[in-house]
Design a protein around this motif. Structure first.
Motif, PDB file in Angstrom:
ATOM      1  N   THR A  24       0.830  -1.204   0.000  1.00 40.72           N
ATOM      2  CA  THR A  24       0.000   0.000   0.000  1.00 40.72           C
ATOM      3  C   THR A  24       0.864   1.254   0.000  1.00 40.72           C
ATOM      4  OG1 THR A  24      -1.727  -1.193   1.179  1.00 40.72           O
ATOM      5  CG2 THR A  24      -1.861   1.204   1.213  1.00 40.72           C
ATOM      6  N   LYS A  25       1.912   1.274   0.822  1.00 38.60           N
ATOM      7  CA  LYS A  25       2.823   2.421   0.847  1.00 38.60           C
ATOM      8  C   LYS A  25       3.456   2.643  -0.522  1.00 38.60           C
ATOM      9  CE  LYS A  25       4.453   2.326   5.639  1.00 38.60           C
ATOM     10  NZ  LYS A  25       5.679   2.132   6.450  1.00 38.60           N
ATOM     11  N   LYS A  26       3.913   1.563  -1.148  1.00 38.45           N
ATOM     12  CA  LYS A  26       4.556   1.667  -2.457  1.00 38.45           C
ATOM     13  C   LYS A  26       3.579   2.186  -3.505  1.00 38.45           C
ATOM     14  CE  LYS A  26       7.147  -0.978  -5.852  1.00 38.45           C
ATOM     15  NZ  LYS A  26       7.672  -2.273  -6.251  1.00 38.45           N
ATOM     16  N   THR A  27       2.362   1.675  -3.499  1.00 39.22           N
ATOM     17  CA  THR A  27       1.354   2.098  -4.459  1.00 39.22           C
ATOM     18  C   THR A  27       1.018   3.578  -4.284  1.00 39.22           C
ATOM     19  OG1 THR A  27       0.422  -0.121  -4.491  1.00 39.22           O
ATOM     20  CG2 THR A  27      -0.972   1.648  -5.310  1.00 39.22           C
ATOM     21  N   LEU A  28       0.825   4.019  -3.052  1.00 33.91           N
ATOM     22  CA  LEU A  28       0.495   5.419  -2.791  1.00 33.91           C
ATOM     23  C   LEU A  28       1.666   6.345  -3.099  1.00 33.91           C
ATOM     24  CD1 LEU A  28      -1.550   4.985   0.499  1.00 33.91           C
ATOM     25  CD2 LEU A  28      -2.438   5.576  -1.766  1.00 33.91           C
ATOM     26  N   THR A  29       2.902   5.896  -2.815  1.00 31.60           N
ATOM     27  CA  THR A  29       4.088   6.691  -3.093  1.00 31.60           C
ATOM     28  C   THR A  29       4.275   6.897  -4.592  1.00 31.60           C
ATOM     29  OG1 THR A  29       5.141   5.898  -1.073  1.00 31.60           O
ATOM     30  CG2 THR A  29       6.588   6.843  -2.724  1.00 31.60           C
ATOM     31  N   ASN A  30       3.886   5.903  -5.391  1.00 28.22           N
ATOM     32  CA  ASN A  30       3.993   6.037  -6.842  1.00 28.22           C
ATOM     33  C   ASN A  30       3.000   7.048  -7.410  1.00 28.22           C
ATOM     34  OD1 ASN A  30       6.050   4.175  -7.019  1.00 28.22           O
ATOM     35  ND2 ASN A  30       4.687   2.462  -7.409  1.00 28.22           N
ATOM     36  N   LYS A  31       1.905   7.304  -6.701  1.00 27.21           N
ATOM     37  CA  LYS A  31       0.862   8.203  -7.208  1.00 27.21           C
ATOM     38  C   LYS A  31       0.855   9.568  -6.533  1.00 27.21           C
ATOM     39  CE  LYS A  31      -2.198   4.602  -8.752  1.00 27.21           C
ATOM     40  NZ  LYS A  31      -3.563   4.298  -9.113  1.00 27.21           N
ATOM     41  N   PHE A  32       1.367   9.656  -5.299  1.00 30.49           N
ATOM     42  CA  PHE A  32       1.290  10.886  -4.520  1.00 30.49           C
ATOM     43  C   PHE A  32       2.638  11.200  -3.893  1.00 30.49           C
ATOM     44  CE2 PHE A  32      -2.837   8.718  -4.242  1.00 30.49           C
ATOM     45  CZ  PHE A  32      -3.659   9.684  -4.809  1.00 30.49           C
ATOM     46  N   ASP A  33       2.816  12.441  -3.479  1.00 32.70           N
ATOM     47  CA  ASP A  33       4.005  12.845  -2.734  1.00 32.70           C
ATOM     48  C   ASP A  33       3.781  12.444  -1.274  1.00 32.70           C
ATOM     49  OD1 ASP A  33       6.377  14.001  -1.966  1.00 32.70           O
ATOM     50  OD2 ASP A  33       5.554  16.022  -1.883  1.00 32.70           O
ATOM     51  N   VAL A  34       4.447  11.390  -0.839  1.00 32.14           N
ATOM     52  CA  VAL A  34       4.223  10.803   0.482  1.00 32.14           C
ATOM     53  C   VAL A  34       5.523  10.817   1.282  1.00 32.14           C
ATOM     54  CG1 VAL A  34       3.577   8.690   1.704  1.00 32.14           C
ATOM     55  CG2 VAL A  34       2.403   9.300  -0.403  1.00 32.14           C
ATOM     56  N   THR A  35       5.433  11.199   2.540  1.00 33.20           N
ATOM     57  CA  THR A  35       6.551  11.098   3.465  1.00 33.20           C
ATOM     58  C   THR A  35       6.231  10.001   4.461  1.00 33.20           C
ATOM     59  OG1 THR A  35       7.018  13.446   3.259  1.00 33.20           O
ATOM     60  CG2 THR A  35       7.961  12.315   5.161  1.00 33.20           C
ATOM     61  N   ASP A  36       7.058   8.969   4.480  1.00 26.82           N
ATOM     62  CA  ASP A  36       6.834   7.840   5.386  1.00 26.82           C
ATOM     63  C   ASP A  36       7.513   8.128   6.721  1.00 26.82           C
ATOM     64  OD1 ASP A  36       6.416   5.444   6.634  1.00 26.82           O
ATOM     65  OD2 ASP A  36       7.553   4.241   5.202  1.00 26.82           O
ATOM     66  N   LEU A  37       6.730   8.218   7.775  1.00 26.56           N
ATOM     67  CA  LEU A  37       7.266   8.471   9.111  1.00 26.56           C
ATOM     68  C   LEU A  37       7.452   7.187   9.898  1.00 26.56           C
ATOM     69  CD1 LEU A  37       5.193  11.651   9.983  1.00 26.56           C
ATOM     70  CD2 LEU A  37       7.516  11.508   9.061  1.00 26.56           C
ATOM     71  N   ASP A  38       7.431   6.043   9.195  1.00 30.85           N
ATOM     72  CA  ASP A  38       7.649   4.725   9.773  1.00 30.85           C
ATOM     73  C   ASP A  38       6.484   4.339  10.684  1.00 30.85           C
ATOM     74  OD1 ASP A  38       9.220   2.438   9.668  1.00 30.85           O
ATOM     75  OD2 ASP A  38      10.282   2.939  11.497  1.00 30.85           O
ATOM     76  N   ILE A  39       6.746   3.578  11.717  1.00 32.85           N
ATOM     77  CA  ILE A  39       5.692   3.056  12.588  1.00 32.85           C
ATOM     78  C   ILE A  39       5.127   4.180  13.456  1.00 32.85           C
ATOM     79  CG2 ILE A  39       5.191   1.441  14.460  1.00 32.85           C
ATOM     80  CD1 ILE A  39       7.397  -0.351  13.332  1.00 32.85           C
ATOM     81  N   ALA A  40       3.807   4.292  13.464  1.00 33.93           N
ATOM     82  CA  ALA A  40       3.149   5.338  14.253  1.00 33.93           C
ATOM     83  C   ALA A  40       3.163   4.977  15.733  1.00 33.93           C
ATOM     84  CB  ALA A  40       1.704   5.505  13.787  1.00 33.93           C
ATOM     85  N   ASN A  41       3.454   5.973  16.554  1.00 30.77           N
ATOM     86  CA  ASN A  41       3.332   5.758  17.998  1.00 30.77           C
ATOM     87  C   ASN A  41       2.339   6.737  18.613  1.00 30.77           C
ATOM     88  OD1 ASN A  41       4.852   8.065  17.905  1.00 30.77           O
ATOM     89  ND2 ASN A  41       6.714   7.144  18.724  1.00 30.77           N
ATOM     90  N   VAL A  42       1.947   7.768  17.836  1.00 35.33           N
ATOM     91  CA  VAL A  42       0.936   8.723  18.282  1.00 35.33           C
ATOM     92  C   VAL A  42       0.114   9.137  17.061  1.00 35.33           C
ATOM     93  CG1 VAL A  42       0.509  11.007  19.243  1.00 35.33           C
ATOM     94  CG2 VAL A  42       2.367   9.638  20.143  1.00 35.33           C
ATOM     95  N   ILE A  43      -1.198   9.172  17.204  1.00 33.22           N
ATOM     96  CA  ILE A  43      -2.069   9.726  16.167  1.00 33.22           C
ATOM     97  C   ILE A  43      -3.207  10.470  16.864  1.00 33.22           C
ATOM     98  CG2 ILE A  43      -3.459   7.641  15.843  1.00 33.22           C
ATOM     99  CD1 ILE A  43      -3.495   8.552  12.795  1.00 33.22           C
ATOM    100  N   LEU A  44      -3.461  11.692  16.394  1.00 32.24           N
ATOM    101  CA  LEU A  44      -4.481  12.556  16.994  1.00 32.24           C
ATOM    102  C   LEU A  44      -4.274  12.716  18.501  1.00 32.24           C
ATOM    103  CD1 LEU A  44      -7.647  11.263  15.113  1.00 32.24           C
ATOM    104  CD2 LEU A  44      -6.228  13.238  14.557  1.00 32.24           C
ATOM    105  N   LYS A  45      -3.015  12.856  18.885  1.00 32.87           N
ATOM    106  CA  LYS A  45      -2.610  13.039  20.287  1.00 32.87           C
ATOM    107  C   LYS A  45      -2.920  11.832  21.174  1.00 32.87           C
ATOM    108  CE  LYS A  45      -2.866  18.024  20.059  1.00 32.87           C
ATOM    109  NZ  LYS A  45      -3.388  19.253  20.655  1.00 32.87           N
ATOM    110  N   ILE A  46      -3.146  10.664  20.551  1.00 31.98           N
ATOM    111  CA  ILE A  46      -3.391   9.437  21.286  1.00 31.98           C
ATOM    112  C   ILE A  46      -2.191   8.535  21.093  1.00 31.98           C
ATOM    113  CG2 ILE A  46      -4.868   7.393  21.502  1.00 31.98           C
ATOM    114  CD1 ILE A  46      -7.137   9.132  20.280  1.00 31.98           C
ATOM    115  N   GLN A  47      -1.593   8.090  22.195  1.00 34.79           N
ATOM    116  CA  GLN A  47      -0.424   7.231  22.109  1.00 34.79           C
ATOM    117  C   GLN A  47      -0.828   5.796  21.792  1.00 34.79           C
ATOM    118  OE1 GLN A  47       2.256   7.421  25.419  1.00 34.79           O
ATOM    119  NE2 GLN A  47       3.824   6.277  24.344  1.00 34.79           N
ATOM    120  N   ILE A  48      -0.130   5.189  20.832  1.00 34.99           N
ATOM    121  CA  ILE A  48      -0.394   3.823  20.404  1.00 34.99           C
ATOM    122  C   ILE A  48       0.654   2.909  21.023  1.00 34.99           C
ATOM    123  CG2 ILE A  48      -0.577   2.275  18.425  1.00 34.99           C
ATOM    124  CD1 ILE A  48      -1.170   4.796  16.735  1.00 34.99           C
ATOM    125  N   TYR A  49       0.218   1.814  21.591  1.00 35.01           N
ATOM    126  CA  TYR A  49       1.150   0.844  22.186  1.00 35.01           C
ATOM    127  C   TYR A  49       1.239  -0.384  21.343  1.00 35.01           C
ATOM    128  CZ  TYR A  49       0.910   3.677  26.362  1.00 35.01           C
ATOM    129  OH  TYR A  49       0.986   4.718  27.244  1.00 35.01           O
TER     130      TYR A  49
END
Length: 68
Positions: free
Chosen positions: A43-68
């Motif tokens: 999915t990352k590869k497909t989206l990167t081929n079509k859009f300008d995408v910056t991969d921030l690797d594995i998410a640990n926070v989204i919308l100020k919520i910490q992911i464990y």
């Protein structure tokens, strides 16, 4: 890649084909969820081929919520 929008949630997309992947979009952030690493990389590869995408690797926070 064909993603289907969930009916009431316009920022949540899914694709099913022998596995399940969820792409969650919020403003300029994206979270890709899957039980396996292969579909996330695809999915990352497909989206990167079509859009300008910056991969921030594995998410640990989204919308100020910490992911464990």
């Amino acid at each position: 890649m064909s993603l289907k929008s969930k009916n009431l949630i316009t920022c949540l997309y899914e694709k099913t084909h022998k596995c399940y992947i969820i792409v969650y979009l919020y403003l300029d952030d994206m979270l890709i969820l899957d039980s396996g690493d292969h579909m996330i990389k695809f999915t990352k590869k497909t989206l990167t081929n079509k859009f300008d995408v910056t991969d921030l690797d594995i998410a640990n926070v989204i919308l100020k919520i910490q992911i464990y």
